[in-house]
Design a protein around this motif. Sequence first.
Motif, PDB file in Angstrom:
ATOM      1  N   THR A  83      -6.336  40.374 -40.151  1.00 15.59           N
ATOM      2  CA  THR A  83      -6.096  39.775 -38.846  1.00 15.59           C
ATOM      3  C   THR A  83      -7.405  39.372 -38.202  1.00 15.59           C
ATOM      4  N   THR A  84      -7.303  38.554 -37.140  1.00 12.68           N
ATOM      5  CA  THR A  84      -8.480  38.140 -36.357  1.00 12.68           C
ATOM      6  C   THR A  84      -8.321  38.563 -34.902  1.00 12.68           C
ATOM      7  N   GLU A  85      -7.439  39.523 -34.639  1.00 10.16           N
ATOM      8  CA  GLU A  85      -7.098  39.884 -33.266  1.00 10.16           C
ATOM      9  C   GLU A  85      -8.270  40.473 -32.489  1.00 10.16           C
ATOM     10  N   ASP A  86      -9.214  41.105 -33.154  1.00  8.43           N
ATOM     11  CA  ASP A  86     -10.311  41.763 -32.450  1.00  8.43           C
ATOM     12  C   ASP A  86     -11.541  40.873 -32.284  1.00  8.43           C
ATOM     13  N   SER A  87     -11.418  39.596 -32.618  1.00  7.64           N
ATOM     14  CA  SER A  87     -12.557  38.687 -32.489  1.00  7.64           C
ATOM     15  C   SER A  87     -12.670  38.179 -31.048  1.00  7.64           C
ATOM     16  N   ASN A  88     -13.872  37.738 -30.683  1.00  2.31           N
ATOM     17  CA  ASN A  88     -14.095  37.203 -29.345  1.00  2.31           C
ATOM     18  C   ASN A  88     -13.461  35.830 -29.203  1.00  2.31           C
ATOM     19  N   LEU A  89     -12.950  35.529 -28.005  1.00  4.31           N
ATOM     20  CA  LEU A  89     -12.402  34.203 -27.706  1.00  4.31           C
ATOM     21  C   LEU A  89     -13.319  33.551 -26.685  1.00  4.31           C
ATOM     22  N   ILE A  90     -13.885  32.393 -27.053  1.00  6.13           N
ATOM     23  CA  ILE A  90     -14.851  31.685 -26.216  1.00  6.13           C
ATOM     24  C   ILE A  90     -14.250  30.361 -25.771  1.00  6.13           C
ATOM     25  N   TYR A  91     -14.283  30.100 -24.463  1.00  8.64           N
ATOM     26  CA  TYR A  91     -13.716  28.867 -23.909  1.00  8.64           C
ATOM     27  C   TYR A  91     -14.826  27.856 -23.644  1.00  8.64           C
ATOM     28  N   ILE A  92     -14.563  26.595 -24.002  1.00  7.00           N
ATOM     29  CA  ILE A  92     -15.545  25.527 -23.803  1.00  7.00           C
ATOM     30  C   ILE A  92     -14.877  24.345 -23.110  1.00  7.00           C
ATOM     31  N   PRO A  93     -15.373  23.945 -21.924  1.00  4.98           N
ATOM     32  CA  PRO A  93     -14.805  22.794 -21.215  1.00  4.98           C
ATOM     33  C   PRO A  93     -15.267  21.480 -21.844  1.00  4.98           C
ATOM     34  N   VAL A  94     -14.367  20.509 -21.933  1.00  9.72           N
ATOM     35  CA  VAL A  94     -14.705  19.224 -22.556  1.00  9.72           C
ATOM     36  C   VAL A  94     -14.168  18.075 -21.718  1.00  9.72           C
ATOM     37  N   TYR A  95     -15.022  17.079 -21.494  1.00 14.57           N
ATOM     38  CA  TYR A  95     -14.542  15.823 -20.923  1.00 14.57           C
ATOM     39  C   TYR A  95     -14.222  14.886 -22.075  1.00 14.57           C
ATOM     40  N   TYR A  96     -12.930  14.682 -22.308  1.00 13.27           N
ATOM     41  CA  TYR A  96     -12.472  13.755 -23.344  1.00 13.27           C
ATOM     42  C   TYR A  96     -12.326  12.380 -22.685  1.00 13.27           C
ATOM     43  N   GLY A  97     -13.319  11.543 -22.803  1.00 14.12           N
ATOM     44  CA  GLY A  97     -13.274  10.210 -22.214  1.00 14.12           C
ATOM     45  C   GLY A  97     -13.970   9.218 -23.125  1.00 14.12           C
ATOM     46  N   PHE A  98     -13.701   7.943 -22.916  1.00 13.20           N
ATOM     47  CA  PHE A  98     -14.295   6.932 -23.785  1.00 13.20           C
ATOM     48  C   PHE A  98     -15.811   6.838 -23.580  1.00 13.20           C
ATOM     49  N   GLU A  99     -16.300   7.264 -22.398  1.00 10.96           N
ATOM     50  CA  GLU A  99     -17.749   7.256 -22.154  1.00 10.96           C
ATOM     51  C   GLU A  99     -18.433   8.382 -22.928  1.00 10.96           C
ATOM     52  N   SER A 100     -17.751   9.516 -23.048  1.00 11.37           N
ATOM     53  CA  SER A 100     -18.333  10.678 -23.731  1.00 11.37           C
ATOM     54  C   SER A 100     -17.887  10.770 -25.181  1.00 11.37           C
ATOM     55  N   GLY A 101     -16.702  10.282 -25.471  1.00 11.81           N
ATOM     56  CA  GLY A 101     -16.161  10.318 -26.823  1.00 11.81           C
ATOM     57  C   GLY A 101     -16.427   9.005 -27.534  1.00 11.81           C
ATOM     58  N   LEU A 102     -17.550   8.909 -28.206  1.00 13.85           N
ATOM     59  CA  LEU A 102     -18.007   7.645 -28.780  1.00 13.85           C
ATOM     60  C   LEU A 102     -17.042   7.074 -29.808  1.00 13.85           C
ATOM     61  N   ASP A 103     -16.253   7.930 -30.447  1.00 14.62           N
ATOM     62  CA  ASP A 103     -15.311   7.466 -31.473  1.00 14.62           C
ATOM     63  C   ASP A 103     -13.856   7.646 -31.046  1.00 14.62           C
ATOM     64  N   LEU A 104     -13.663   8.041 -29.797  1.00 10.84           N
ATOM     65  CA  LEU A 104     -12.324   8.394 -29.344  1.00 10.84           C
ATOM     66  C   LEU A 104     -11.365   7.215 -29.356  1.00 10.84           C
ATOM     67  N   GLU A 105     -11.804   6.080 -28.857  1.00  6.00           N
ATOM     68  CA  GLU A 105     -10.922   4.914 -28.793  1.00  6.00           C
ATOM     69  C   GLU A 105     -10.490   4.479 -30.190  1.00  6.00           C
ATOM     70  N   ARG A 106     -11.427   4.473 -31.115  1.00  6.35           N
ATOM     71  CA  ARG A 106     -11.095   4.109 -32.494  1.00  6.35           C
ATOM     72  C   ARG A 106     -10.109   5.091 -33.109  1.00  6.35           C
ATOM     73  N   LEU A 107     -10.331   6.383 -32.885  1.00  9.10           N
ATOM     74  CA  LEU A 107      -9.448   7.395 -33.466  1.00  9.10           C
ATOM     75  C   LEU A 107      -8.033   7.298 -32.902  1.00  9.10           C
ATOM     76  N   LEU A 108      -7.922   7.010 -31.612  1.00  6.62           N
ATOM     77  CA  LEU A 108      -6.592   6.855 -31.013  1.00  6.62           C
ATOM     78  C   LEU A 108      -5.828   5.724 -31.699  1.00  6.62           C
ATOM     79  N   ALA A 109      -6.517   4.639 -31.976  1.00 12.18           N
ATOM     80  CA  ALA A 109      -5.879   3.503 -32.650  1.00 12.18           C
ATOM     81  C   ALA A 109      -5.501   3.864 -34.080  1.00 12.18           C
ATOM     82  N   GLU A 110      -6.416   4.539 -34.788  1.00  9.76           N
ATOM     83  CA  GLU A 110      -6.156   4.911 -36.181  1.00  9.76           C
ATOM     84  C   GLU A 110      -5.020   5.915 -36.304  1.00  9.76           C
ATOM     85  N   LYS A 111      -4.936   6.835 -35.359  1.00 11.83           N
ATOM     86  CA  LYS A 111      -3.934   7.909 -35.427  1.00 11.83           C
ATOM     87  C   LYS A 111      -2.653   7.571 -34.679  1.00 11.83           C
TER      88      LYS A 111
END
Length: 227
Positions: A83-111
């Motif tokens: 199991t992995t129940e005793d491992s640490n859980l780390i939270y990371i905030p992310v701005y998912y936007g076309f300005e920050s996500g350089l490949d995001l627009e392309r991936l949305l189209a592909e997927k």
Amino acid sequence: MHKIILAGEDSILIYFGSKIDSALPKNIANFANALKAEFSQLIIDLTPSYTSLLVHYDLSKVNYLTFSAEVQNLLTNFEFSNTTEDSNLIYIPVYYGFESGLDLERLLAEKNLNLDEFIKIHSDKEYLVYAIGFSPVFTFLGEVDIRIQAPRLATPRIKIPAGSVGIADSQTAVYPTDSSGGWNIIGRTVQDLSLKNPDNLNKFKTGDRVKFYSITREEFIEHGGQL
């Protein structure tokens, strides 16, 4: 089946499995800690990976046959977990936007996904720290949902901004500093993961879990993010 092989004049490689498994990272990390505790005077360095642990030892104090036999004895008597129940859980905030996500627009189209769907797929999952990369803070996280997996870029970028979140095949990761690289960039975090902050040196350990969560453009800028 655990296997020890000679990896160099002063090193051995311990295999914990033949393929990536969610239980392996924590088990490898736990065994690495047991090795350090048991043979602190003999071990020079430990390097974990997806399925193995590279151990460099002091050849002036012990030879290969003796050291590998002692490590094998520790392996035989070590209690591994499924199991992995005793491992640490780390939270990371992310701005998912076309300005920050350089490949995001392309991936949305592909997927064939809209932005909200993509964000939900990437941020819904808890990712395991499978291995540590070129920096103690560059962590290989898996596994990415098959719906948003993407191969590395054919031509790597010369500069990717610090904090960029990327996908490469079934893995995701955060670039802790400005760097070159070929991952598909989908967003950026305002969290400082660089080694300018010494607390980050031990922030991630093999077997920990990471969960991303979405923040708005306004929140990103408010907390010091630059676009």
